[in-house]
Each structure stands twice: as structure tokens, then as C-alpha cells.
Write a protein that holds these residues in place. Structure first.
Motif, PDB file in Angstrom:
ATOM      1  N   GLU A  10      31.335  61.530  12.203  1.00  0.00           N
ATOM      2  CA  GLU A  10      29.880  61.769  11.812  1.00  0.00           C
ATOM      3  C   GLU A  10      29.021  60.472  12.188  1.00  0.00           C
ATOM      4  N   GLN A  11      29.611  59.722  13.198  1.00  0.00           N
ATOM      5  CA  GLN A  11      28.767  58.676  13.691  1.00  0.00           C
ATOM      6  C   GLN A  11      28.186  57.675  12.881  1.00  0.00           C
ATOM      7  N   THR A  12      28.782  57.311  11.991  1.00  0.00           N
ATOM      8  CA  THR A  12      28.317  56.351  10.954  1.00  0.00           C
ATOM      9  C   THR A  12      28.244  54.941  11.149  1.00  0.00           C
ATOM     10  N   PRO A  13      27.275  54.312  11.038  1.00  0.00           N
ATOM     11  CA  PRO A  13      27.062  52.866  11.516  1.00  0.00           C
ATOM     12  C   PRO A  13      28.135  51.986  10.761  1.00  0.00           C
ATOM     13  N   PRO A  14      28.598  51.013  11.046  1.00  0.00           N
ATOM     14  CA  PRO A  14      29.763  50.150  10.550  1.00  0.00           C
ATOM     15  C   PRO A  14      29.132  49.712   8.913  1.00  0.00           C
ATOM     16  N   GLU A  15      27.627  49.284   9.139  1.00  0.00           N
ATOM     17  CA  GLU A  15      27.371  48.714   7.893  1.00  0.00           C
ATOM     18  C   GLU A  15      26.813  49.745   6.960  1.00  0.00           C
ATOM     19  N   GLU A  16      26.812  50.866   7.357  1.00  0.00           N
ATOM     20  CA  GLU A  16      26.723  52.028   6.481  1.00  0.00           C
ATOM     21  C   GLU A  16      28.056  52.664   5.868  1.00  0.00           C
ATOM     22  N   TYR A  17      29.058  52.653   6.791  1.00  0.00           N
ATOM     23  CA  TYR A  17      30.288  52.918   6.277  1.00  0.00           C
ATOM     24  C   TYR A  17      30.985  51.870   5.076  1.00  0.00           C
ATOM     25  N   GLU A  18      30.717  50.695   5.475  1.00  0.00           N
ATOM     26  CA  GLU A  18      31.416  49.868   4.751  1.00  0.00           C
ATOM     27  C   GLU A  18      30.668  49.898   3.139  1.00  0.00           C
ATOM     28  N   GLN A  19      29.731  50.649   2.806  1.00  0.00           N
ATOM     29  CA  GLN A  19      29.227  50.785   1.639  1.00  0.00           C
ATOM     30  C   GLN A  19      30.069  51.440   0.702  1.00  0.00           C
ATOM     31  N   HIS A  20      31.117  52.168   1.401  1.00  0.00           N
ATOM     32  CA  HIS A  20      31.925  52.919   0.651  1.00  0.00           C
ATOM     33  C   HIS A  20      32.938  52.102  -0.041  1.00  0.00           C
ATOM     34  N   ALA A  21      33.248  50.588   0.336  1.00  0.00           N
ATOM     35  CA  ALA A  21      34.279  49.889   0.036  1.00  0.00           C
ATOM     36  C   ALA A  21      34.255  49.529  -1.323  1.00  0.00           C
ATOM     37  N   PRO A  22      33.329  49.253  -1.809  1.00  0.00           N
ATOM     38  CA  PRO A  22      33.287  49.080  -3.507  1.00  0.00           C
ATOM     39  C   PRO A  22      33.693  50.160  -4.478  1.00  0.00           C
ATOM     40  N   PHE A  23      33.734  51.133  -3.719  1.00  0.00           N
ATOM     41  CA  PHE A  23      34.135  52.448  -4.588  1.00  0.00           C
ATOM     42  C   PHE A  23      35.486  53.025  -4.199  1.00  0.00           C
ATOM     43  N   PHE A  24      36.328  51.994  -3.291  1.00  0.00           N
ATOM     44  CA  PHE A  24      37.440  52.272  -3.364  1.00  0.00           C
ATOM     45  C   PHE A  24      38.280  52.000  -4.566  1.00  0.00           C
ATOM     46  N   ASP A  25      38.927  52.889  -4.871  1.00  0.00           N
ATOM     47  CA  ASP A  25      39.834  52.927  -6.333  1.00  0.00           C
ATOM     48  C   ASP A  25      41.105  53.494  -6.431  1.00  0.00           C
ATOM     49  N   PRO A  26      41.985  52.846  -5.575  1.00  0.00           N
ATOM     50  CA  PRO A  26      43.250  53.655  -5.538  1.00  0.00           C
ATOM     51  C   PRO A  26      44.339  53.479  -6.686  1.00  0.00           C
ATOM     52  N   ASP A  27      43.353  53.938  -7.711  1.00  0.00           N
ATOM     53  CA  ASP A  27      44.138  53.665  -9.268  1.00  0.00           C
ATOM     54  C   ASP A  27      45.700  54.553  -9.271  1.00  0.00           C
ATOM     55  N   ARG A  28      45.905  55.605  -8.410  1.00  0.00           N
ATOM     56  CA  ARG A  28      47.098  56.425  -8.712  1.00  0.00           C
ATOM     57  C   ARG A  28      47.810  56.045  -7.386  1.00  0.00           C
ATOM     58  N   PHE A  29      47.582  55.095  -6.607  1.00  0.00           N
ATOM     59  CA  PHE A  29      48.644  54.880  -5.282  1.00  0.00           C
ATOM     60  C   PHE A  29      49.848  54.149  -5.929  1.00  0.00           C
ATOM     61  N   ASP A  30      50.836  54.880  -5.869  1.00  0.00           N
ATOM     62  CA  ASP A  30      52.098  54.293  -6.445  1.00  0.00           C
ATOM     63  C   ASP A  30      53.128  54.520  -5.310  1.00  0.00           C
ATOM     64  N   PRO A  31      53.436  53.177  -4.469  1.00  0.00           N
ATOM     65  CA  PRO A  31      54.204  53.470  -3.518  1.00  0.00           C
ATOM     66  C   PRO A  31      55.672  53.686  -4.157  1.00  0.00           C
ATOM     67  N   ARG A  32      55.964  53.455  -5.285  1.00  0.00           N
ATOM     68  CA  ARG A  32      57.442  53.694  -5.603  1.00  0.00           C
ATOM     69  C   ARG A  32      57.552  55.050  -5.768  1.00  0.00           C
ATOM     70  N   ALA A  33      56.381  55.865  -6.130  1.00  0.00           N
ATOM     71  CA  ALA A  33      56.695  57.561  -6.204  1.00  0.00           C
ATOM     72  C   ALA A  33      56.762  57.991  -4.840  1.00  0.00           C
ATOM     73  N   ILE A  34      55.941  57.347  -3.792  1.00  0.00           N
ATOM     74  CA  ILE A  34      56.005  57.650  -2.362  1.00  0.00           C
ATOM     75  C   ILE A  34      57.322  57.607  -1.697  1.00  0.00           C
ATOM     76  N   ALA A  35      57.828  56.312  -2.069  1.00  0.00           N
ATOM     77  CA  ALA A  35      59.194  56.046  -1.501  1.00  0.00           C
ATOM     78  C   ALA A  35      60.224  56.934  -2.236  1.00  0.00           C
ATOM     79  N   ARG A  36      60.174  57.194  -3.438  1.00  0.00           N
ATOM     80  CA  ARG A  36      61.267  58.023  -4.191  1.00  0.00           C
ATOM     81  C   ARG A  36      61.077  59.529  -3.124  1.00  0.00           C
ATOM     82  N   ALA A  37      59.626  60.043  -3.140  1.00  0.00           N
ATOM     83  CA  ALA A  37      59.463  61.404  -2.709  1.00  0.00           C
ATOM     84  C   ALA A  37      60.236  61.429  -1.178  1.00  0.00           C
ATOM     85  N   ALA A  38      60.022  60.311  -0.345  1.00  0.00           N
ATOM     86  CA  ALA A  38      60.653  60.039   1.050  1.00  0.00           C
ATOM     87  C   ALA A  38      62.128  60.277   0.886  1.00  0.00           C
TER      88      ALA A  38
END
Length: 425
Positions: free
Chosen positions: A37-65
């Protein structure tokens, strides 16, 4: 190009999980969304404050693997967008600054706790860094002043940043088993130069990698020879060779053609296709690294979970034909692939035959035959080469041919496997 003795685990384990997760995941439009989408870095980085991996569970991923029969797991510590998943001291652009969590630390600890090998992916490309020069992959490539902007960018400064971040990963997380660099593109295109080993100072970077992590497995994407080659999104038609020599290789495959979470991409491979790809790979002396892309909150999607669970059910019954196995060095009948592990030959039936299956040169080398899914014996015989086909009598087979007698009903597994116990090692 061969894996070092310390890393013999790699060609033994054969099957790994790739995990693509990053700032692109909540955008849900492919991991290359920034440049697509040819998004400039300064525009793309505005998504960072909304990065909320509250369901990122490496233990579940490792068990699934682990439940899927995989033996190593590789996480994207940083992708081309430049957003780091660890607490890097070299940039504020990282998950820890946003979430307070070091996702790499959580991942490494979880994978080790499941007894699996730990791998990290690191992008040589960084579209966010102000010194990374614009090229034909860069999101700013079509700006009218793109070439002028490169006059103020310094790849030497970027190299030091790159090496510094790699050094953090190699020294901050204990023993790492695998480092997946990505990627070199030396060929020119659209009036732009690509980027080659000189841009990364690849020799120095590889030397540092081996010094800081002795015995680590490193792929070929620095643009110089390392431990293995990495065909991506296709299945080689034979064992891979370079300069007339067999090489260690790993097929990098996705579930649906996208690496990162791509909400509207529903082009998923079926479990039976994935299993066929896996056994085809091992039969050609390769590994398979199968990818999942957790969703915007970090969870494995239901479809990813279903695919891994289906593979796991097959691997629970048939894993010995994959882990520790490799090319058989024998011709496989049409519609089958062969793997071998010591004195065991594994016949994978990709197409279900009716009645008989004939294996050349094996009549006097097989002591026993059984299906792996239930351990039931498969009757075997030799048909007299001079026997004439007539009514219910099949024709003769060449001398030394082993004939297997199969049931009419195909076993209800993705790929049926017959284990042949050989008389020789």
C-alpha cells in the motif's frame, strides 16, 4: 554446504512451525501491507500504539506445535516493517515499549519448556529505519523525490544498527538453535539496484552469528553459503543440489499463501495436502517449515488450529516415517513416496491402489509389513515372473518384485503408510 555436526538435529527433526506475528497482524492484510500500500513509515508507525497482543500465548503455540509433531519453532523477531518484538535498546519502535512485554522472551521460554528447538527469524530489510536506502521493495519507491532521499541515507549506519540488533538477539536469550535471515535480492529491477551481501556485510554478520551462538543453524538468505537452502512456496521435484552436490534444504510453506494474518485470504490448503507435502519433502531429504499467522490479538486462528490438529492426529500414528527419516534411495511405485529410517522403509500411499502394489527389488529384503495407523499386517508375496494373466489370475512380475496385498477400503487417514521391516540396515 552441509549442516555442522553440532546441528545434526535439523535433518533429524524434519518438521517445524513458522510463526509470523508483528505490527502487520492487526492490519490483517498480509505481512507486506506496508509496501503493497506504499505507506510512508511515519504513517505506518501510527499503528504501533494500537498493537495489543492480549491473546498472544506462546505456551499455547508451542503446545500446538508439539502436538502437531513439530520439533522446532521459529518466530519473526522482526519483519521488514522494522517493528521489533523484543526490548531492543537500539530503537523505540518495539513491542515492549507499547505493551510492556518482551514477546521474544516469552516465546523462547515457552518453546524450551515444551522441549522444542528455538528459532528466530530476523529481517535484513527495515523499511522504517531512516538510513535503509529506498529500492524497488521500499514503500517510498514511487515518490517523485525517492532517489534524492537516498542521498541522505547511509547504509553503513544501517549496517551497524542491523548487526547491533542481531547481537542483542544472539546474546540476550540463551542458546538459540536456528536463525532464519530474510532476505537478499541482488538483481536490479525497475531502474533500482537490489541489495546483496555487501549491504549486510554478510561475511561479518555470519561470523558474528557463529561466534555468539556456536552450533546454530543459519539459512542461506544472507546471500552467501551457510547451512541450508530455503525453497519457498513450492515443492522441489527432487533432492536439492548445488554444484553437483546434495545440500540440506527446508521447504518454507504457508497454510493459505500469506505469512502474516490475512483476514480475507481463504485459500487454505487441506490437511491431506499438507501431509502429502510433508512426506514428499522428507522423501527428498528435506525439512518442512509450516507457517501460521496469529491474528491481530495474537491468537492462533480456528482454521490454523484445525490444520495443526489434523496434522497432529496423522503424526501421532505416522510420525516415525518423518522424524529421523529421509530419502530411501529406492524407486517408489507410482502414486507413492518412500522414506527410510534405519532398517524401516515407509511407503506413503498418496493414491489408493486396488488390490496389489508391486515394489521392485524388495522381494528378499522385507521381513514384515504393516500399516502404521493400526499395526495390522499387510500380506506380501512374489508372483512368478512366468505366470500368465488369466481371468482372476494376475500376470507375473519381474524377478525380485515384492507384491503387497491391500484391502479394498482405504484407511481413514490423510495418507496411509505401510512400514516395511528390512533385512538390512
Amino acid at each position: 554446504m552441509t549442516v555442522s555436526q553440532q546441528a545434526g538435529w535439523f535433518t533429524h527433526d524434519r518438521f517445524g512451525l513458522f510463526v509470523h506475528f508483528g505490527l502487520y497482524s492487526p492490519l490483517a492484510r498480509h505481512e507486506w501491507v506496508m509496501t503493497r500500500e506504499q505507506t510512508p513509515p511515519e504513517e505506518y508507525e501510527q499503528h504501533a500504539p494500537f498493537f495489543d497482543p492480549d491473546r498472544f500465548d506462546p505456551r499455547a503455540i508451542a503446545r500446538a506445535a508439539k502436538d502437531a509433531g513439530m520439533r522446532y519453532v521459529v518466530l519473526t523477531a522482526k519483519h521488514h516493517e522494522g517493528f521489533a518484538l523484543w526490548d531492543t535498546a537500539l530503537s523505540e519502535y518495539n513491542a515492549t515499549k507499547v505493551t510492556g512485554r518482551d514477546l521474544v522472551r516469552e516465546f523462547v521460554d515457552a518453546v524450551r519448556a515444551e522441549g522444542l528447538r528455538v528459532g528466530l527469524y530476523f529481517s535484513l530489510i527495515d523499511w522504517h529505519h531512516p538510513d535503509f536506502t529506498i529500492d524497488y521493495h521500499h514503500p517510498l519507491r514511487n515518490l517523485p523525490d525517492a532517489r534524492e532521499r537516498n542521498q541522505h541515507r547511509d547504509m553503513a549506519r544501517y549496517r551497524e544498527f542491523l548487526h547491533g540488533q542481531v547481537g542483542e538477539l544472539l546474546t540476550g536469550y540463551g542458546k538459540l538453535d536456528y536463525l532464519f535471515y530474510d532476505f537478499t535480492y541482488s538483481e536490479p529491477r525497475d531502474g533500482w539496484e537490489g541489495k546483496g551481501p555487501q549491504d549486510w556485510d554478510a561475511e561479518r554478520l555470519l561470523a558474528m552469528t557463529r561466534e555468539l551462538q556456536p552450533g546454530i543453524v543459519v539459512n542461506d538468505r544472507l546471500g552467501i553459503p551457510a547451512d541450508l537452502v530455503t525453497p519457498e512456496q513450492y515443492q522441489p521435484d527432487a533432492p536439492m543440489r548445488r554444484d553437483g552436490r546434495d545440500v540440506v534444504w527446508e521447504a518454507c510453506q504457508t497454510l493459505n499463501g500469506s505469512w502474516g494474518y490475512d483476514r480475507d485470504n481463504l485459500d487454505f490448503k487441506s490437511p491431506d495436502l499438507l501431509v502429502r507435502m510433508l512426506v514428499d519433502t522428507v522423501a527428498k531429504d528435506g525439512n518442512m517449515l509450516l507457517n501460521v499467522g496469529p491474528d491481530g490479538r495474537g491468537a492462533l486462528t480456528p482454521r490454523d488450529q484445525e490444520s495443526l490438529a489434523a496434522i497432529g492426529r496423522w503424526m501421532e500414528l505416522h510420525g516415525r516415517s518423518v522424524v529421523g527419516a529421509g530419502a530411501a534411495g529406492l524407486p517408489a511405485p507410482p502414486g507413492t513416496v518412500l522414506t527410510r529410517r534405519g532398517d524401516r522403509l515407509y511407503l506413503h500411499l498418496l493414491v489408493w491402489p486396488f488390490g496389489h502394489l508391486h515394489l521392485p527389488e524388495l522381494a528378499h529384503r522385507v521381513r514384515f509389513a504393516r500399516f502404521l495407523h493400526d499395526g495390522s499386517e499387510v500380506r506380501r508375496s512374489q508372483i512368478d515372473p512366468g505366470q500368465q494373466a488369466w481371468n482372476t489370475v494376475p500376470g507375473g512380475q519381474p524377478p525380485g518384485t515384492l507384491t503387497l496385498h491391500l484391502p479394498t477400503a482405504r484407511p481413514a487417514v490423510e495418507v496411509p503408510v505401510i512400514e516395511l521391516v528390512l533385512t538390512d540396515e
